[in-house]
Design an enzyme around this catalytic site. Sequence first.
Site, PDB file in Angstrom:
ATOM      1  N   HIS A 138      38.109  44.923  40.627  1.00  0.00           N
ATOM      2  CA  HIS A 138      38.765  44.479  41.851  1.00  0.00           C
ATOM      3  C   HIS A 138      38.263  45.268  43.048  1.00  0.00           C
ATOM      4  O   HIS A 138      38.943  45.382  44.055  1.00  0.00           O
ATOM      5  CB  HIS A 138      40.286  44.594  41.719  1.00  0.00           C
ATOM      6  CG  HIS A 138      40.789  44.144  40.392  1.00  0.00           C
ATOM      7  ND1 HIS A 138      41.108  45.006  39.380  1.00  0.00           N
ATOM      8  CD2 HIS A 138      40.951  42.902  39.892  1.00  0.00           C
ATOM      9  CE1 HIS A 138      41.467  44.317  38.310  1.00  0.00           C
ATOM     10  NE2 HIS A 138      41.374  43.051  38.588  1.00  0.00           N
TER      11      HIS A 138
HETATM   12  S1  FES Z   1      39.572  47.940  40.802  1.00  0.00           S
HETATM   13 FE1  FES Z   1      41.027  47.019  39.493  1.00  0.00          FE
HETATM   14  S2  FES Z   1      40.567  48.005  37.659  1.00  0.00           S
HETATM   15 FE2  FES Z   1      39.217  48.951  38.993  1.00  0.00          FE
END
Ligand code: FES
Lengths: 173, 411
Positions: A138
């Site tokens: 993410h």
């Molecule tokens: S940014 Fe969501 S798990 Fe690493």
Amino acid sequence: MSDIPEDDKPSRRDFLYITTGTFGAVGAAAMVWPLVDQMNPDSSVKALSSIEVDISEVPEGGFLKVAWRGKPVYIRRRTAEEIIRAESEDKEDLPDPQNDADRVKKKEWLVVVGVCTHLGCIPIADRGDYDGWFCPCHGSHYDISGRIRKGPAPTNLEIPPYEFASDTVIKIG
Amino acid sequence: MNNDYEYVPKNSFTRWLDTRLPILRFTNEHILQFPTPKNLNYFWTFGFILTFFLITQIITGVILAMHYAPNSLLAFDSIEHIMRDVNYGWLIRYAHSNGSSMFFLAVYIHMFRGLYYGSYKEPREVLWILGCIIYFLMIVTAFMGYVLPWGQMSYWAATVIINLVGTLPIIGDSLTQLLLGGFAVDNPTLNRFFSLHYLIPFIIFGLVFLHIWALHVPGNNNPTGVSIQGKQDTVAFHPYYTVKDFFAYIVFLLLFCYFIFYNPNALGHPDNYIEADPMLTPAHIVPEWYLLPFYAILRAVPDKLFGVLLMFGSIVVLFFLPWLDTMKVRSARYRPFYKMFFFIFVLDCLLLGYLGAQVPEGIYLLLSRVSTFYYFAFFILIMPALSRLEKPNPMPIGISNPAIDQNARLD
Ligand code: FES
Ligand code: HEM
């Protein structure tokens, strides 16, 4: 059932019902604990909880990725320039403020658990806007001290318990 | 339910049985002769379809378990063994994996049906809540089942989802370890997921009986939402609805067969054919299609804990529908405003599903936030507001009585 008194006064029978019920409930509750606790990490899992790593081969600017408790640990040998950068960025506006000096035992060696503090993916080394780690899941960016700089992760990469067993061996766990 | 029908055993054996185990009486009164509204449309066939898919999942699942090895060293290979060596193993595995997609497709139609025709309202609240529990258990089962092939998606989906628990304050960490049985997803996790994945469908099976029991007390709702008033409004379940339900089931099976035989991996993710690697995360982690809306809600929120709470909240809110929508008129047919917001809600859910598969940045992030907002607003703001403000259209007096009642009475 003629021995049940007509009036509402608590009888010996009520007392027996309540005590039996209470003992039964306490006993059942005590029985539940083993049923739940068997789910916790067992002895064989816990036995693997410390490892020793030979770091003599790691070149300057390079890193090792080792498995500890089923998770990756990054052992990074930082260059002099990277150390300076990490320390100078202490003063930046950090989401989870921490000085570089508090995150290392020897400035040259950074040891962090390679698990993104967002939802547990593995960040990739030498990537991202801060040249530290980048998590593809993410989009969290970590710097060369493993501190979170940008993205959804709330905290810095975790530092595992470790010590230098000798100049060339690190004991993790 | 007023049921004039009375079962009369026909021969000496059934008479003998009837006084010992009145199972034929039960079947006759509750299945064959059950008085069912005569105006049910095809949206009412999905309960039957769901029952069949539950049975399909149980049968194929039990067979798969005969060949599958629930061990992190063997699991991935045993799946390939099923696919290549076991006679018809490919068929059984594809039926099970695509079966779960069909199961969810059917349950979503079934639930939207309830939402549209107001089937959750008095006197069907318990029926609706049992449905919500079944749905939640379906999600849990599907999630655990997805971990069993021990591919990359299995492993990382499990990691991400179990880490959600870790966001809870104070108990988070110990609870995560309790669920994992270790410090990361590993063999103990796989073992317990297998055990529970086997168990929960049978719990669902039991709940379906309660669900149908709760259905048979007030009887079916129907497209008008007007209660049954007498014999003139109903027909016997058999043969009228057994035939209709079977026909719909067969049509639905065509779709199922298309996936099994022509496109068995269309709904899966190719990365799950790579064995799980705890040291390497795939570039994109996506859940199965039927869980994408929840994933979108999770990622719409910048705060980790709040995201998790909203995601669970999106299911919890369903349990409260009977008390959020207090409008007496059940069917959206007679509620022009509710109908409009309902269709926006359906589109909103589809949009959330699409967004769950995108990288949450820029416009996608913005859209996720807007559609998450609408999802909750629909239940928490729009429903109670409409219950107070909306003026329903004139309604028929009864199912068999097309005369319009200007005062829109219900019973
Ligand atoms: S940014 Fe969501 S798990 Fe690493
Ligand atoms: C395994 C999953 C399920 C099975 C097997 C199942 C089965 C059934 C059956 C056989 C019926 C009667 C026929 C019909 O009206 O379609 C029914 C009715 C109903 N179900 Fe389900 N169901 C399931 C899940 C759900 C879920 C998840 C919900 C909602 C949250 C739900 C809500 C309802 C409602 C409200 C009715 C009454 C419909 C009416 O008469 O208007 N069900 N279900």
